[in-house]
Design an enzyme around this catalytic site. Structure first.
Site, PDB file in Angstrom:
ATOM      1  N   LYS A   1       0.825  -1.218   0.000  1.00  0.00           N
ATOM      2  CA  LYS A   1       0.000   0.000   0.000  1.00  0.00           C
ATOM      3  C   LYS A   1       0.858   1.266   0.000  1.00  0.00           C
ATOM      4  CE  LYS A   1      -4.141  -1.982   2.084  1.00  0.00           C
ATOM      5  NZ  LYS A   1      -5.129  -1.897   3.190  1.00  0.00           N
ATOM      6  N   ILE A   2       1.912   1.275   0.809  1.00  0.00           N
ATOM      7  CA  ILE A   2       2.769   2.460   0.866  1.00  0.00           C
ATOM      8  C   ILE A   2       3.514   2.633  -0.449  1.00  0.00           C
ATOM      9  CG2 ILE A   2       4.755   3.534   1.990  1.00  0.00           C
ATOM     10  CD1 ILE A   2       3.841   2.126   4.589  1.00  0.00           C
TER      11      ILE A   2
ATOM     12  N   HIS B   1      11.983   7.886  13.314  1.00  0.00           N
ATOM     13  CA  HIS B   1      10.932   6.893  13.052  1.00  0.00           C
ATOM     14  C   HIS B   1       9.546   7.521  13.211  1.00  0.00           C
ATOM     15  CE1 HIS B   1      10.233   2.268  13.121  1.00  0.00           C
ATOM     16  NE2 HIS B   1       9.262   2.886  12.474  1.00  0.00           N
TER      17      HIS B   1
ATOM     18  N   GLU C   1      18.109   1.217  16.039  1.00  0.00           N
ATOM     19  CA  GLU C   1      17.727   2.586  16.424  1.00  0.00           C
ATOM     20  C   GLU C   1      17.383   2.724  17.902  1.00  0.00           C
ATOM     21  OE1 GLU C   1      13.072   2.586  14.966  1.00  0.00           O
ATOM     22  OE2 GLU C   1      14.639   2.913  13.507  1.00  0.00           O
TER      23      GLU C   1
ATOM     24  N   ARG D   1      12.276  -0.211   7.443  1.00  0.00           N
ATOM     25  CA  ARG D   1      12.946  -0.747   8.632  1.00  0.00           C
ATOM     26  C   ARG D   1      14.446  -0.543   8.500  1.00  0.00           C
ATOM     27  NH1 ARG D   1       8.751  -0.469  10.524  1.00  0.00           N
ATOM     28  NH2 ARG D   1       7.475  -1.997  11.651  1.00  0.00           N
TER      29      ARG D   1
ATOM     30  N   ALA E   1       7.635   8.743  10.324  1.00  0.00           N
ATOM     31  CA  ALA E   1       6.928   8.874   9.048  1.00  0.00           C
ATOM     32  C   ALA E   1       5.442   8.599   9.197  1.00  0.00           C
ATOM     33  CB  ALA E   1       7.545   7.943   8.006  1.00  0.00           C
ATOM     34  N   PHE E   2       5.076   7.738  10.130  1.00  0.00           N
ATOM     35  CA  PHE E   2       3.668   7.383  10.352  1.00  0.00           C
ATOM     36  C   PHE E   2       2.925   8.442  11.158  1.00  0.00           C
ATOM     37  CE2 PHE E   2       5.407   6.523  14.444  1.00  0.00           C
ATOM     38  CZ  PHE E   2       4.350   6.641  15.330  1.00  0.00           C
TER      39      PHE E   2
ATOM     40  N   THR F   1      12.059   4.498   4.695  1.00  0.00           N
ATOM     41  CA  THR F   1      11.017   4.744   5.700  1.00  0.00           C
ATOM     42  C   THR F   1      10.387   3.425   6.142  1.00  0.00           C
ATOM     43  OG1 THR F   1       9.392   5.113   3.936  1.00  0.00           O
ATOM     44  CG2 THR F   1      10.459   7.065   4.867  1.00  0.00           C
TER      45      THR F   1
ATOM     46  N   ASP G   1      14.226   7.546   7.846  1.00  0.00           N
ATOM     47  CA  ASP G   1      13.326   7.683   8.991  1.00  0.00           C
ATOM     48  C   ASP G   1      13.546   6.552   9.981  1.00  0.00           C
ATOM     49  OD1 ASP G   1      11.086   8.935  10.383  1.00  0.00           O
ATOM     50  OD2 ASP G   1       9.984   7.103   9.882  1.00  0.00           O
TER      51      ASP G   1
END
Length: 317
Positions: free
Chosen positions: A152-153, A283, A262, A233, A285-286, A231, A257
């Site tokens: 979807k992304i 992290h 991390e 993992r 972006a969402f 964006t 991102d």
């Protein structure tokens, strides 16, 4: 049932209280791990986000645990296989923020292609209101965008790219040929995409097979001057190899991102963050209000469905 929810800010806790008005529910803004597992010792249901660590030891210290509802799509912060052996079901949020993350991806691309943040920082520091030779950018029109992963992304990224009149090449284990035809792009092999892209963007899940899918061997094959966006993992990219590619000027810039490891900003990540042609965000972006609302709606639905005996979005069946 006792519900304990971690990594939820105070401003969002009232939404859960309204949805579980008669439940025994507790909230903690901190992440769940071995150091504070006693906070959940009596829980039947635990909900966490990606910074928590539900390993075997943590799971064993929550004796009544029956259900884990992660607030994310990814679930590698949970030992799902071990949970399964204990009869504990794990649910995720299978889809959220597909537009949100795609838009953020292009935010990184535009910042790198036009030096927006660097120019802004220069002006803030110097009050010297003029453009300098290093601020020169480049058009996205006519450039080739390589998209790794067309879920979807990835699909939304491709739609945006077409608005910029970019050429698109994509790789996916399960190519959607109808979508490709509708949006006038081509699926190619992984090697073809990473070697032909002017800008390469990652939208693949993290699996054992995808660990370090971007590494020194294939960075050496990339077009000189490529830009790399991640964006998805952090573990998809070998950090040491990325730094090497940047220093060798194979990769001209990176927009990240996510970072490998991390949760602990290791020395390599510190070096990466300080590089002038690298843009790093935490992290996030969402993190748009629409996506957050969608996540919370799904988490609440997952918990209610489990309590009703009809669990949904289970990842460790």
């Amino acid at each position: 049932m006792k519900i304990v929810i971690f990594e939820v800010p105070k401003l969002k806790q009232s939404i859960f209280l309204q949805s579980f008005s008669n439940a025994d529910i507790s909230f903690y803004e901190e992440k769940l791990n071995e150091n504070n597992v006693n906070l959940a010792k009596d829980a039947d249901i635990v909900s966490v986000f990606v910074d928590s660590d539900l390993n075997k030891n943590v799971i064993n210290k929550i004796p009544n645990l029956k259900f884990i509802a992660t607030q994310s799509t990814g679930f590698n912060h949970i030992d799902c296989e071990y949970a399964k052996t204990k009869g504990i079901q794990v649910s995720n949020v299978p889809a959220y923020g597909s537009h949100t993350v795609a838009e953020f991806t292009f935010g990184l691309i535009l910042n790198l292609s036009r030096n927006i943040s660097n120019a802004n920082n220069y002006l803030r520091e110097t009050l010297d209101y003029k453009y300098l030779p290093w601020m020169e950018g480049f058009n996205l029109e006519g450039k080739t965008l390589g998209v790794i992963g067309t879920g979807k992304i990835g699909k939304n990224v491709i739609r945006i790219a077409k608005g910029f009149e970019m050429n698109v090449l994509a790789y996916d284990l399960y190519p959607d040929l109808n979508f490709a035809k509708e949006n006038n792009f081509t699926y190619k092999s992984f090697a073809e995409v990473i070697t032909q892209a002017d800008i390469l963007t990652l939208h693949a899940p993290y699996t054992k097979e995808n660990y370090h899918m971007i590494n020194k061997e294939n960075i050496a094959m990339m077009k000189k001057g490529v830009y790399l966006i991640n964006t998805a993992r952090g573990e998809l990219i070998d950090t040491e190899a990325l730094i090497w590619g940047l220093k060798e000027k194979i990769i001209f810039g990176a927009g990240l991102d996510v970072l490998e490891g991390e949760k602990n900003i290791i020395a390599l990540n510190q070096e990466l963050i300080k590089m002038p042609n690298v843009m790093v965000s935490p992290h996030m972006a969402f993190y748009a209000r629409e996506a957050v609302a969608s996540i919370m709606e799904t988490i609440i639905g997952n918990i209610k469905s489990f309590i009703a005996g009809k669990p949904e979005n289970i990842v460790n069946k």
